[in-house]
Structure formats: C-alpha cells, structure tokens
Write an enzyme that holds these catalytic residues in place. Structure first.
Site, short mmCIF file in Angstrom:
data_model
loop_
_atom_site.label_atom_id
_atom_site.label_comp_id
_atom_site.label_asym_id
_atom_site.label_seq_id
_atom_site.Cartn_x
_atom_site.Cartn_y
_atom_site.Cartn_z
N ARG A 111 -28.32 31.00 43.02
CA ARG A 111 -28.53 31.74 42.67
C ARG A 111 -28.37 33.11 41.74
O ARG A 111 -28.90 33.42 41.19
CB ARG A 111 -29.63 32.29 43.93
CG ARG A 111 -30.57 31.91 44.53
CD ARG A 111 -31.50 32.66 44.71
NE ARG A 111 -32.91 31.80 45.38
CZ ARG A 111 -31.99 31.28 46.76
NH1 ARG A 111 -31.49 31.74 47.86
NH2 ARG A 111 -33.54 30.47 47.77
N LYS A 133 -27.14 33.82 26.38
CA LYS A 133 -28.83 32.21 26.49
C LYS A 133 -27.45 31.19 27.17
O LYS A 133 -26.55 30.58 26.65
CB LYS A 133 -28.90 31.88 25.14
CG LYS A 133 -30.06 33.37 25.09
CD LYS A 133 -30.17 32.60 23.45
CE LYS A 133 -31.32 33.27 22.94
NZ LYS A 133 -32.11 32.88 21.69
N GLU A 174 -22.02 29.95 11.68
CA GLU A 174 -22.56 30.86 12.30
C GLU A 174 -21.84 32.46 11.90
O GLU A 174 -22.69 33.45 11.99
CB GLU A 174 -22.77 30.67 13.90
CG GLU A 174 -23.45 29.91 14.69
CD GLU A 174 -24.77 29.52 14.83
OE1 GLU A 174 -24.95 30.87 14.54
OE2 GLU A 174 -25.00 29.38 15.12
N LYS A 210 -23.90 40.19 16.82
CA LYS A 210 -24.73 39.72 18.01
C LYS A 210 -24.40 40.25 19.38
O LYS A 210 -25.62 39.86 19.60
CB LYS A 210 -23.55 38.08 18.37
CG LYS A 210 -23.59 37.53 19.18
CD LYS A 210 -24.77 36.49 19.22
CE LYS A 210 -25.74 35.63 20.81
NZ LYS A 210 -25.35 34.50 20.82
N GLU A 220 -35.18 38.67 24.17
CA GLU A 220 -35.87 38.27 22.69
C GLU A 220 -37.03 38.37 22.40
O GLU A 220 -38.12 37.26 22.68
CB GLU A 220 -35.34 36.32 22.47
CG GLU A 220 -35.79 36.07 21.54
CD GLU A 220 -35.09 34.57 21.17
OE1 GLU A 220 -34.04 34.52 21.52
OE2 GLU A 220 -35.93 33.58 20.61
N ARG A 224 -34.10 40.66 18.81
CA ARG A 224 -32.76 39.07 19.10
C ARG A 224 -33.70 37.42 18.04
O ARG A 224 -32.31 36.34 17.98
CB ARG A 224 -32.92 38.74 20.74
CG ARG A 224 -31.82 37.50 20.67
CD ARG A 224 -31.17 37.74 22.02
NE ARG A 224 -30.35 36.18 22.25
CZ ARG A 224 -29.44 36.73 23.42
NH1 ARG A 224 -29.47 37.10 23.98
NH2 ARG A 224 -28.22 35.94 23.26
N ASN A 228 -32.16 33.81 14.98
CA ASN A 228 -32.50 32.59 15.16
C ASN A 228 -32.16 31.70 13.13
O ASN A 228 -33.45 31.02 13.67
CB ASN A 228 -33.86 32.15 15.07
CG ASN A 228 -33.76 31.87 16.96
OD1 ASN A 228 -32.26 31.62 17.47
ND2 ASN A 228 -34.66 32.55 17.64
N HIS A 231 -32.11 28.16 12.19
CA HIS A 231 -31.82 27.24 13.48
C HIS A 231 -33.59 26.57 13.83
O HIS A 231 -33.59 26.08 14.42
CB HIS A 231 -31.83 28.72 14.59
CG HIS A 231 -30.01 28.43 14.81
ND1 HIS A 231 -29.86 29.26 14.01
CD2 HIS A 231 -29.29 28.21 15.70
CE1 HIS A 231 -28.31 29.67 14.40
NE2 HIS A 231 -28.00 28.86 15.23
N HIS A 235 -32.24 23.33 13.89
CA HIS A 235 -32.33 22.48 15.33
C HIS A 235 -33.13 20.78 15.39
O HIS A 235 -32.69 20.12 15.57
CB HIS A 235 -32.70 23.61 16.33
CG HIS A 235 -32.18 24.45 17.19
ND1 HIS A 235 -32.25 25.06 17.84
CD2 HIS A 235 -31.06 24.37 17.32
CE1 HIS A 235 -31.64 25.77 19.06
NE2 HIS A 235 -30.45 25.19 18.26
N HIS A 245 -23.78 21.09 14.62
CA HIS A 245 -24.97 22.56 15.38
C HIS A 245 -24.52 23.17 13.85
O HIS A 245 -25.88 23.54 13.29
CB HIS A 245 -24.54 22.85 16.10
CG HIS A 245 -25.69 24.34 15.93
ND1 HIS A 245 -26.71 23.45 16.54
CD2 HIS A 245 -25.04 25.16 16.16
CE1 HIS A 245 -27.12 25.10 17.11
NE2 HIS A 245 -25.97 26.00 16.70
#
Ligand code: GLY
Length: 338
Positions: A111, A133, A174, A210, A220, A224, A228, A231, A235, A245
């Site tokens: 966990r 993330k 990025e 960042k 998010e 946040r 993106n 993206h 993506h 990427h």
C-alpha cells in the site's frame, strides 16, 4: 544548483553528482529494491555503491515495455521473493518510463513504500520523475496510475550532459514546454543554442516550473493541467505513430499553437515552430489516420463532460485550460500533417 520542494516530503535535488548519502535518513529502512532500466547500468552501479543499506537489484524491461501489467507483475513477484517491507525503499534509475512504472510499483507495494528516483534522461529529469504521477499502459497510454510523491529525485547534470544528442533533443521538448508555460528565458536559450544549450540553467528553470505547479495542485484539480501543454495531441500522436514522447509532444505543441491562434488569438505559432526546428524536433508527422488520432484524443483522460480539455497559450507565459470541440481540433491536426 538547488533543492526544490513539493510539500514537506518530496524534494528534487539538482546538482553535479549525487548527494551523499543518496537516501534521506530513515531509522527503519532495512533494504533497497533498486530497479534499473537497461542502458542505465553504469548509473545503477554508482547508485548501488552509494547506498549504506543492503541492496537487491532488478533490471526493468526496456522503455514502455516496463509499463505493461505483465512487466509490473514480474517486479511484484520479485519484491515478494526479496521480502521488501513497508519501511524499505524502491530506488528507480532510468528514464520516464522507468520512473512511471517504478513509481507505480512503489505506490502499490505494501500500500505504498518510499520511492527515490534517479532520472537518467533529460525528459525524466525535468518532468516524468517529478511530482508523483505514476503510470502504466492498459488500453491506452498512462490510463492506469496513482499519485505518489517520490521522497527524493536526484537530477545529476553530469549524467544529463553526457547523454547522446538524441536524448537531449527528446528531453528538450519538455524543457521548452516548461518555457512556454512559465519560463520565457528557457525558450530564448533554445532559440540561441538549439539542442546544445547549456543544460545547467534550463534544467534548473524547468524543474522550478514543474515543482511549483505540482506543489500548488498535486492532484490536478486545476493549475497542474497546464503542464499538459502539447500533450493532448501529443499523446494521441505518440500512440498512433510510435514516435518518441518528446517528438510527439513537439508535434502536439505545434498543433495546439494553431488551435490557440484560432481560439485565443495566440500570435506565436511561427515562434513555436522555429524554436522546435532550431532544436531539431519534428513539427509535422505524415501518414497518420486523422480519425484514429481524433479517437485516441477523445479516449484520453483529459476529456470531461463538456468535451476535451486542452492547454492553449494566449501568449508565452500565459497558458489556459480551454474546452475544445472536434471542429476546433481538425485544423490543428491538418497543420501538422495529420
Ligand atoms: N507530466 C505532467 C504532470 O506531471 O502533471
């Protein structure tokens, strides 16, 4: 060079070499599970040498292969064999796919156990490894994941400067993205130097963007999402094309710049294109099926009841999250050859 905090418990250390000791102090840690991406073995060796607790080491699968459910299951089985406990630490050495998968594993094992990332790509160092993330790929890229802040991220500029040009170029997408969002000096630096930009200043600036945004909105709910930029289209292009990427995000930033011009009056399309071209990143892609790209975008996490959320620039340093319809998106895709 400095330390950037996300809350009280997650720090990103940017510098030359690695801090000694590498891990934050712990009275209860009995061992480290060291997950190393293929190709990053020399950094993995150095990291292992710098640890003062027993280390068990496993090679991850290469790239996105590490993010399959099967690959993650193999790591869980290994963690069970070595008996990694809840006070122990998972250290991940590798690029963005490695820290995505390793972070996911750390967040779910027992966990949740402590994660420490040592990114070995520029892309990982300024984005993927930072901010908690985690992700694996099931039915689409990054559709399964958790938020799990790494206790420490070690960004070693010596490692980044030694990267082959291909990886410095991929990561540049990025870094430049962070520049478009909130650090215009980074954009200027790439416009002057291209891929051979001195990394020290741009990495520090991108990490600062960042960490500041992730700290303000970890889950998010708002700000946040600005990270993106590029993206939403990127993506889908990545999944449909097999481009890397960074290449896909570059194409995504161009498509989204065109959409921003139409929706928000953004006047910097040529500047976006020329900055990416100067860095050697692609700004078009041929041979993709536009319906397929659209379908992938609408399957993305960034969709909500009102449509697709996309980050658009009003100007450099002024990104906004905007709802877009298919009719807004077609011209942007067309402009990049899709
Ligand atoms: N890579 C975008 C984010 O971490 O939110």
């Amino acid at each position: 060079m400095g330390t950037h905090l996300i809350g009280d418990t997650s720090e990103v250390v940017v510098g030359r070499g690695r801090p000694r000791p590498l891990l934050p102090p712990s009275a209860t840690r009995a061992r480290v599970a060291l997950l190393v991406q293929p190709g990053a073995e020399p950094v993995g060796d150095a990291v292992a040498d710098g640890l003062d607790v027993p280390v068990e080491r496993l090679a991850l699968r290469e790239g996105e292969e590490a993010k399959t459910l099967e690959a993650v299951g193999e790591v869980y089985a290994w963690l069970a064999r070595i008996g990694l406990g809840r006070d122990d630490t998972v250290v991940v050495v590798g690029g963005g796919a490695a820290t995505d998968a390793g972070g996911f594993i750390a967040s779910t094992w027992g966990r949740g156990v402590e994660a420490v990332h040592v990114p070995t790509t520029l892309l990982g160092a300024v984005d993927a490894a930072i901010g908690g993330k985690t992700a694996i790929n099931i039915g689409g890229k990054n559709l399964v994941g958790t938020f799990w802040l790494p206790r420490r991220v070690v960004v070693d500029l010596d490692v980044l400067e030694a990267l082959p040009e291909r990886l410095r170029r991929e990561g540049a997408a990025e870094v430049i993205k962070a520049g478009f969002i909130a650090a215009p000096g980074v954009v200027d630096a790439y416009r002057r130097h291209g891929v051979d930009v001195p990394l020290e200043s741009v990495v520090e600036a991108a990490v600062a963007v960042k960490t500041r945004i992730a700290a303000s909105d970890l889950r998010e709910r708002g700000e946040r999402a600005l990270l993106n930029l590029g993206h939403t289209v990127g993506h889908a292009v990545e999944f449909a094309s097999g481009l890397s990427h960074g290449e896909s995000v570059a194409i995504g930033m161009v498509a989204e710049a065109h959409i921003a011009a139409a929706k928000l009056g953004f006047e910097g399309v040529e500047m976006v294109v020329s900055t990416l071209e100067r860095t050697g990143l692609p700004t078009r892609v041929d041979g993709l099926d536009r319906d397929r790209v659209m379908e992938l975008m609408w399957r993305d996490k960034k969709r909500d009841r009102d449509g697709l959320r996309m980050v658009l620039l009003r100007e450099v340093g002024r990104p906004e999250v905007v709802h877009v319809e298919a009719d807004d998106v077609w011209p942007g895709l067309e402009a990049v050859g899709v």
